[in-house]
Motif scaffolding. Structure first.
Motif, PDB file in Angstrom:
ATOM      1  N   TYR A 191     -10.524  19.054   3.571  1.00  0.00           N
ATOM      2  CA  TYR A 191      -9.040  19.372   3.206  1.00  0.00           C
ATOM      3  C   TYR A 191      -9.382  19.884   1.152  1.00  0.00           C
ATOM      4  O   TYR A 191      -9.073  20.466   1.507  1.00  0.00           O
ATOM      5  CB  TYR A 191      -7.966  18.821   3.490  1.00  0.00           C
ATOM      6  N   ARG A 192     -11.001  18.596   1.423  1.00  0.00           N
ATOM      7  CA  ARG A 192     -10.489  19.600  -0.563  1.00  0.00           C
ATOM      8  C   ARG A 192     -12.054  20.368  -0.483  1.00  0.00           C
ATOM      9  O   ARG A 192     -13.394  20.008  -0.345  1.00  0.00           O
ATOM     10  CB  ARG A 192     -10.121  18.321  -1.147  1.00  0.00           C
TER      11      ARG A 192
ATOM     12  N   THR B 225      -7.751  21.993  -2.944  1.00  0.00           N
ATOM     13  CA  THR B 225      -7.420  21.777  -1.699  1.00  0.00           C
ATOM     14  C   THR B 225      -7.091  22.462  -0.818  1.00  0.00           C
ATOM     15  O   THR B 225      -7.515  24.039  -1.459  1.00  0.00           O
ATOM     16  CB  THR B 225      -6.452  21.079  -1.760  1.00  0.00           C
TER      17      THR B 225
ATOM     18  N   LEU C 157      -1.658  16.085   0.591  1.00  0.00           N
ATOM     19  CA  LEU C 157      -2.374  17.615  -0.330  1.00  0.00           C
ATOM     20  C   LEU C 157      -1.324  17.838  -1.080  1.00  0.00           C
ATOM     21  O   LEU C 157      -0.913  19.001  -2.344  1.00  0.00           O
ATOM     22  CB  LEU C 157      -2.818  18.521   0.409  1.00  0.00           C
TER      23      LEU C 157
END
Length: 358
Positions: free
Chosen positions: A287-288, A296, A322
């Motif tokens: 996700y990053r 992110t 996040l």
């Protein structure tokens, strides 16, 4: 001494017999009666034009079926003659758009055991299957595959395989037939392959068949570094994304060369449905970003002003962490939301119970 009827025996360039003008006219007009009269007076009808075209080439180019079959009956060696473009009469017929005539000639080659001649390629490295598919002659293409499966292994000078051309034109029936041939080629220009072509057409059915028979194509990248999955995500083809991940969920973990994971690509487009499919098959998908500023997917969604995607992230359990993650500059998603002056975005973030406002 030769009489006026034997002018077809005049020598042309490189020791070739120059074609009689009357034979050329007969081939052009399809006058098989005139051709047979000339042949009866002089059995040799092997003359060529300066472009090395025989009368069979000429009649094939003009689509004269009767002339072609009758001249082949008189001189079958014409079937294997090639002109300066390295075209056989069969190639000439297909390239000129005469699919029915090409089917008739194909039977002539098969009946005489001239299978190797069916495989010959023109000056561009294209065989009859390349041209049949490119011109949309699907029935002819299927006949060619049945008659000479080895046609499927050829790649032209543009690095195009017959299967790639078929997939680009969304000819699923031909593509699936070619997939049945174990050594059939699948590549296209600029590093593209047949699966990428299927993805571009949003053909999830063909993509599924390719994944069942040649799953490694999903891992190949083209000259720009794109994979079938990254292209499917970019084009928002949810059906293809689902097919690719169903057959190989590990594809969802690969971070493209640009450093943006697939979840961030979905966030950039605001495609919640794509993100849901990704998370279903790959619950811990990256996700990053792996490159500066190491955002992110939440940072990305805010940067692209996708409020609904931000709300989706906030209510998705595996993405809760996040909310307070910082980029390389120490900024959280809230920093960028405030900078964007989007009250709805800021309100969504502030409503989250874990938000750090310090």
């Amino acid at each position: 001494m030769a009489d006026k009827t034997s002018t077809s025996l005049l020598r042309g360039g490189q020791g070739q017999l120059q074609m009689d003008q009357r034979l050329l006219e007969a081939a052009t007009s399809g006058n098989s009666t005139s051709m047979k009269e000339m042949a009866s007076r002089n059995p040799c009808i092997l003359g060529t034009t300066l472009a090395r075209n025989t009368c069979l080439h000429i009649s094939s180019t003009h689509g004269h079926q009767i002339f072609c079959t009758e001249v082949v009956a008189l001189e079958e060696s014409l079937l294997t003659a090639v002109n300066l473009d390295r075209e056989t009469p069969l190639l000439a017929a297909v390239k000129s758009g005469f699919a029915i005539l090409a089917s008739v000639l194909l039977q002539c080659y098969r009946a005489r055991g001239l299978i190797k001649a069916i495989l010959w390629q023109d000056i561009d490295g294209c065989n009859v299957l390349h041209h049949a598919i490119r011109s949309g002659h699907r029935e002819l293409a299927l006949k060619l595959i049945e008659a000479a499966p080895a046609l499927s292994t050829h790649v032209n000078i543009f690095n195009e395989s017959p299967m790639y051309i078929a997939a680009m034109r969304d000819f699923t029936d031909i593509s699936e037939k070619l997939l049945e041939i174990p050594d059939s080629a699948y590549m296209g220009p600029f590093g593209n392959n047949t699966l990428l072509a299927a993805v571009r057409n949003a053909n999830s059915g063909l993509a599924k068949r390719i994944m069942e028979t040649r799953p490694w194509l999903a891992r190949e990248t083209n000259k720009t570094g794109a994979t079938p999955l990254s292209v499917a995500l970019y084009l928002h083809q949810i059906g293809v994304v689902r097919v690719l991940l169903e057959h190989d969920c590990s594809l969802g973990y690969k971070v493209p060369s640009n450093g943006a994971p697939f979840l961030s690509q979905a966030a950039a487009g605001g495609h919640i449905d794509v993100a849901q499919v990704l998370l279903h098959h790959c619950p811990d998908t990256p996700y990053r970003s792996t490159k500066d500023p190491y955002w992110t997917c939440l940072h990305t969604a805010i940067d692209q002003d996708h409020v609904e995607f931000v709300e989706f992230i906030l209510r998705t359990p595996q993405l809760r962490k996040l909310i307070n993650m910082r980029d390389v500059y120490g900024k959280t998603a809230l920093h960028y939301a405030v900078q964007s002056c989007n009250p709805k975005m800021v309100a969504a973030l502030l409503s989250h119970e874990d938000i750090d406002i310090s």
